[in-house]
Scaffold this active site. Structure first.
Site, PDB file in Angstrom:
ATOM      1  N   ALA A  98       0.862  -1.173   0.000  1.00 29.52           N
ATOM      2  CA  ALA A  98       0.000   0.000   0.000  1.00 29.52           C
ATOM      3  C   ALA A  98       0.903   1.229   0.000  1.00 29.52           C
ATOM      4  CB  ALA A  98      -0.902  -0.025   1.230  1.00 29.52           C
TER       5      ALA A  98
ATOM      6  N   GLY B  63       0.743  -4.956   1.027  1.00 26.70           N
ATOM      7  CA  GLY B  63      -0.430  -5.083   0.161  1.00 26.70           C
ATOM      8  C   GLY B  63      -0.153  -5.880  -1.105  1.00 26.70           C
TER       9      GLY B  63
ATOM     10  N   GLU C 199      -0.526  -9.361  -0.093  1.00 23.11           N
ATOM     11  CA  GLU C 199      -1.959  -9.546   0.220  1.00 23.11           C
ATOM     12  C   GLU C 199      -2.807  -9.663  -1.048  1.00 23.11           C
ATOM     13  OE1 GLU C 199      -1.762  -6.064   2.773  1.00 23.11           O
ATOM     14  OE2 GLU C 199      -2.516  -7.252   4.431  1.00 23.11           O
TER      15      GLU C 199
ATOM     16  N   GLU D 126       4.709  -4.731   7.660  1.00 25.20           N
ATOM     17  CA  GLU D 126       3.930  -3.650   8.282  1.00 25.20           C
ATOM     18  C   GLU D 126       4.358  -3.302   9.702  1.00 25.20           C
ATOM     19  OE1 GLU D 126       2.641  -6.090   6.435  1.00 25.20           O
ATOM     20  OE2 GLU D 126       1.193  -5.240   5.046  1.00 25.20           O
TER      21      GLU D 126
END
Ligand code: CAA
Length: 263
Positions: A63, A108, A111, A131
């Site tokens: 992200a 992300g 993910e 993260e």
């Protein structure tokens, strides 16, 4: 679209996340465009999707850290929901999605790959959920899908340490199905997608639904889901033609020439 390209090759749709200057990091615009792209896929003519990243360095580097850096608690939760909603759309998309992971798949990026049905990667791919090093938890499904994909112990180790792993380790722990030299990855993904798209499309869709839905419930309920989807197939032309061809021993007529039936 600015950050997503879509290319159709026969029955296969190729979605490329195209923001190479930021290693294809997922900001709000990328997520919105991906959502729109999925909505626009012509399901009457597409039987399998490939998801990849632009360039030869990164699939998706996570992200967008710049965008997240100033979020409030409520905005953080909303950003997580935005990613989760798109990834869930991908995960429950009616046709199979293959992640062709061509480099970094961090945060992300790991993910979104786990929201796909099948993951294959290039030998330079790097996976991780870094993260906690940024002061956050994985926010686009990583705490849930990594544990389901590689097992709780390995997922917890990866998430708590934030340590990245290379392609060979990703293969060893079952995070990817296969590793290819970078220059062979897309051909391998297309070959796999093509093989899938030659099979009876409604049966393939029903298989995806049976596996996905069945994993959410206990075995007694799961086999009922399978029974219904199995039964559905007997209303299709594909079943009649596919079994008819077998019984006629007509080697020329394989499932690949069964006409597509759109329910
Ligand atoms: N967000 C925003 N920009 C990113 C980015 C990200 N996740 N990852 C890379 N970029 C940008 C860099 O800022 C840089 O931009 P500039 O050229 O404008 O400075 C550009 O992409 C190239 O990156 P690097 O110069 O850092 O390239 P590198 O080869 O030295 O390192 C890397 C590559 C190891 C992937 C490194 O970029 C990196 O660690 N990126 C962040 C990875 C990460 O932590 N991802 C998880 C994000 S959090 C998350 O995803 C939360 C969630 O679950 C929803």
């Amino acid at each position: 679209m600015e950050f997503i390209t879509f290319e159709q090759q026969d029955f296969v749709g190729i979605i490329t996340i195209n923001r190479p200057k930021a290693l294809n990091a997922l900001n709000s615009s990328v997520l919105e465009e991906l959502d729109q792209t999925l909505d626009q896929v012509d399901l009457s003519n597409t039987r399998c999707l490939i998801l990849t990243g632009a360039g030869d360095k990164s699939f998706v580097a996570g992200a967008d850290i710049g965008e997240m850096s100033t979020l409030t608690k409520a905005e953080g939760e909303a950003f997580g929901k935005k990613g989760n909603d798109v990834f869930r759309k991908l995960e429950t998309f009616p046709i199979p999605v293959i992640a062709a992971i061509n480099g970094f798949a961090l945060g992300g990026g790991c993910e979104i790959a786990m929201s796909c049905d099948i993951r294959i990667c290039s030998d330079n791919a790097v996976f991780g959920q870094p993260e906690v090093g940024l002061g956050i938890t994985p926010g686009f499904g990583g705490t849930q899908r990594l544990a389901r994909t590689v097992g709780v112990g390995m997922a917890k180790q990866m998430i708590y340490t934030g340590r990245n792993i290379k392609s060979d380790e990703a293969f060893r722990i079952g995070l990817v199905n296969a590793v290819y030299p970078q220059e062979e990855l897309m051909d391998a993904a297309k070959k796999l997608a093509s093989t899938i798209s030659m099979n009876a499309p409604i049966a393939v869709r029903n298989c995806k639904k049976a596996i996905n839905d069945g994993l959410q419930v206990d075995m007694d309920a799961a086999i009922v889901i399978e029974e219904k989807l199995f039964g559905d197939c007997f209303e299709t032309e594909d079943q009649k033609a596919g079994m008819g061809n077998f019984l006629e021993k007509d080697k020329e007529k394989k499932l690949k020439v069964v006409p597509f039936q759109n329910k």
